[in-house]
Scaffold this motif. Structure first.
Motif, mmCIF file in Angstrom:
data_model
loop_
_atom_site.group_PDB
_atom_site.id
_atom_site.type_symbol
_atom_site.label_atom_id
_atom_site.label_comp_id
_atom_site.label_asym_id
_atom_site.label_seq_id
_atom_site.Cartn_x
_atom_site.Cartn_y
_atom_site.Cartn_z
ATOM 1 N N HIS A 218 53.012 40.761 41.290
ATOM 2 C CA HIS A 218 54.348 40.703 40.677
ATOM 3 C C HIS A 218 54.471 41.901 39.746
ATOM 4 O O HIS A 218 54.504 41.762 38.531
ATOM 5 C CB HIS A 218 54.527 39.405 39.888
ATOM 6 C CG HIS A 218 54.540 38.165 40.719
ATOM 7 N ND1 HIS A 218 55.565 37.849 41.579
ATOM 8 C CD2 HIS A 218 53.645 37.153 40.832
ATOM 9 C CE1 HIS A 218 55.311 36.702 42.174
ATOM 10 N NE2 HIS A 218 54.150 36.253 41.747
ATOM 11 N N ASP B 279 48.279 37.276 41.883
ATOM 12 C CA ASP B 279 49.381 36.633 41.151
ATOM 13 C C ASP B 279 49.482 37.137 39.707
ATOM 14 O O ASP B 279 50.017 36.448 38.847
ATOM 15 C CB ASP B 279 49.229 35.102 41.164
ATOM 16 C CG ASP B 279 50.553 34.371 40.979
ATOM 17 O OD1 ASP B 279 51.612 35.030 41.019
ATOM 18 O OD2 ASP B 279 50.541 33.148 40.780
ATOM 19 N N HIS C 201 49.449 29.989 47.254
ATOM 20 C CA HIS C 201 48.726 29.060 46.371
ATOM 21 C C HIS C 201 48.000 27.954 47.161
ATOM 22 O O HIS C 201 46.802 28.004 47.290
ATOM 23 C CB HIS C 201 49.628 28.474 45.274
ATOM 24 C CG HIS C 201 50.465 29.504 44.587
ATOM 25 N ND1 HIS C 201 49.907 30.568 43.917
ATOM 26 C CD2 HIS C 201 51.819 29.668 44.502
ATOM 27 C CE1 HIS C 201 50.874 31.338 43.426
ATOM 28 N NE2 HIS C 201 52.049 30.831 43.766
ATOM 29 N N HIS D 261 49.540 39.189 46.746
ATOM 30 C CA HIS D 261 50.430 38.426 45.866
ATOM 31 C C HIS D 261 50.468 39.095 44.497
ATOM 32 O O HIS D 261 49.749 38.693 43.581
ATOM 33 C CB HIS D 261 49.951 36.974 45.768
ATOM 34 C CG HIS D 261 50.958 36.028 45.194
ATOM 35 N ND1 HIS D 261 51.461 34.938 45.881
ATOM 36 C CD2 HIS D 261 51.574 36.006 43.998
ATOM 37 C CE1 HIS D 261 52.330 34.296 45.130
ATOM 38 N NE2 HIS D 261 52.419 34.925 43.956
ATOM 39 N N LYS E 139 60.679 35.940 50.093
ATOM 40 C CA LYS E 139 59.889 35.014 49.269
ATOM 41 C C LYS E 139 60.745 33.843 48.815
ATOM 42 O O LYS E 139 61.788 34.034 48.182
ATOM 43 C CB LYS E 139 59.351 35.758 48.048
ATOM 44 C CG LYS E 139 58.716 34.866 46.970
ATOM 45 C CD LYS E 139 57.376 34.306 47.394
ATOM 46 C CE LYS E 139 56.759 33.364 46.388
ATOM 47 N NZ LYS E 139 56.325 33.960 45.146
#
Ligand SMILES: [Zn+2]
Length: 411
Positions: free
Chosen positions: A66, A323, A251, A64, A190
């Motif tokens: 970004h 994340d 999550h 995960h 996603k």
């Protein structure tokens, strides 16, 4: 390709098995050719590297990331002040740092144009293998709708560079959006399935997208042999996602036992993202979080470790995801440190190697050190089982081998 012999290492193989001492690994044609402890079987190799005192592990993975979401709030907000050239250079820096920290495969959870993954593949960027999702797909007013209430301009997308969010409503629009991301090169799709912490207008407990809308994306993903990952903080959102056949629950911060059992039954995965929540909590002012976001953060922060422990106890396959957002993303291994405080060091390592590989549908290639697998390997100074913190600092990651090529060697 040159053959490489890695000698005298302590091996943590990514399966959860106890570490083995005095292990040697021969790398040939990009693969792990043999693993042995008997020195009399020592083969010839073009390059021999002594790993005495080092721990040899599978290349780390992050499910995960970004890499292209540089503003905490939105890939859009960076555009007025920052030009696209700076944006690209900042993204490349994030990608390069991940590899230097020992991450050889990462799955982008939205905000990175797949063009960056292609640039890594072709050798233009020295980074981990990237499994991109392209743009976030969100409903209007959902977690990837970062516009304030008085702004109705659509989010900014620059094909090949900036994968801003796609806002869409209704099964057909979601279907088209999923097809569009897959066309652009997304490895998986996603979706945003619940409210989130940093988004300005959505309650955390809100469910987002109807099951029918998510089903349209799942159908399109399955049609081309892939799957959907969905941002879901709460149990009602997780259940909607599971109703639609979504495979990767991101999550799962506020989870009840019945839902945890259902994740196991549906053979889905959960990727809790623990460290980012702690970090946002500790530095909320620096990240410019609104009062509304802070309120949402508190709810997640108090429940998340309990939900991770519950999921593990119930038998949920737990992937590992950081994340991390923003510019200068580094110390990705902190997620393993946070995971270890809940589940122990070995579980944290397995989630970031073997389990993530299954989640990526790449278990035949990466995630464990086994003969015949891709030679994605790292050597770390110290013992991550007694101090998992050694995986945080890139300086401790002395050797990185990706697909049989040495991409970092500071030994
Ligand atoms: Zn995320």
């Amino acid at each position: 390709m040159a053959t490489i012999l890695l000698e005298n290492a302590t091996l943590i193989d990514g399966t959860g098995a106890d570490p083995k001492r005095g292990v040697s690994v021969l790398v040939e044609d990009g693969r792990i050719q043999s693993i042995f402890t008997d020195k009399s079987k020592r083969p010839k190799a073009d390059k021999v590297i002594d790993l005495s005192g080092m721990t040899l592990m599978p290349g780390l993975t992050d499910a995960h990331v970004h890499l292209g979401a540089l503003g905490v709030n939105s890939p859009r907000t960076q555009s007025p002040e920052d030009n696209l050239t700076s944006y690209v250079l900042d993204v490349v820096e994030n990608i390069e740092t991940a590899l230097q920290e020992g991450f050889t495969t990462v799955r982008d959870a939205g905000g990175l144009d797949p063009a960056f993954a292609f640039a890594v593949e072709s050798g233009h960027i020295k980074g981990p293998r990237i499994l991109p999702s392209g743009s976030f797909i969100s409903q209007t007013g959902g977690h990837a709708d970062f516009r304030d209430r008085f702004d109705d301009r659509p989010p900014r997308v620059v094909p090949g560079i900036l994968a801003g969010p796609v806002l869409c409503d209704g099964p057909d629009a979601v279907r088209a959006a999923a097809r569009e991301q897959l066309r652009k090169g997304a490895s998986q799709v996603k979706l945003m399935g619940s409210g989130g912490v940093v988004s300005p207008n959505d309650p955390l407990e809100g469910t987002q997208f109807t099951v029918d809308e998510m089903l349209a994306a799942v159908h399109e993903a399955r049609a081309v042999g892939t799957y959907v990952m969905a941002h879901c903080h709460t149990s009602p959102a997780v259940n909607n996602a599971l109703d639609a056949g979504i495979r990767s629950i991101e999550h799962g911060s506020i989870l009840d036992e019945a839902t945890a059992k259902r994740i196991v039954k549906e053979k889905a995965f959960m990727v809790p993202t623990i460290h980012i929540i702690e970090m946002l909590g500790a530095n909320s002012t620096a990240h410019g979080l609104s009062h509304y976001s802070l309120h949402k953060l508190d709810k997640v922060r108090s429940q998340l470790p309990l939900s991770v422990a519950l999921a593990a106890k119930t038998g949920v396959s737990l992937g590992s995801g950081s994340d991390f957002l923003g510019k200068k993303q580094s110390k990705r291994g902190l997620e393993l440190v946070s995971k270890a405080t809940v589940l122990g060091e070995m579980a944290a390592i397995v989630s970031a190697t073997g389990t993530n590989a299954h989640l990526f549908n790449m278990e035949d290639r990466i995630g464990v050190v086994k003969e015949g697998r891709d030679a994605d390997l790292i050597a770390v100074a110290g013992d991550p089982l007694s101090n998992i913190g050694v995986l945080v600092d890139a300086a401790n990651v002395k050797l990185v081998v990706k697909s049989g090529t040495i991409v970092k060697n500071t030994l």
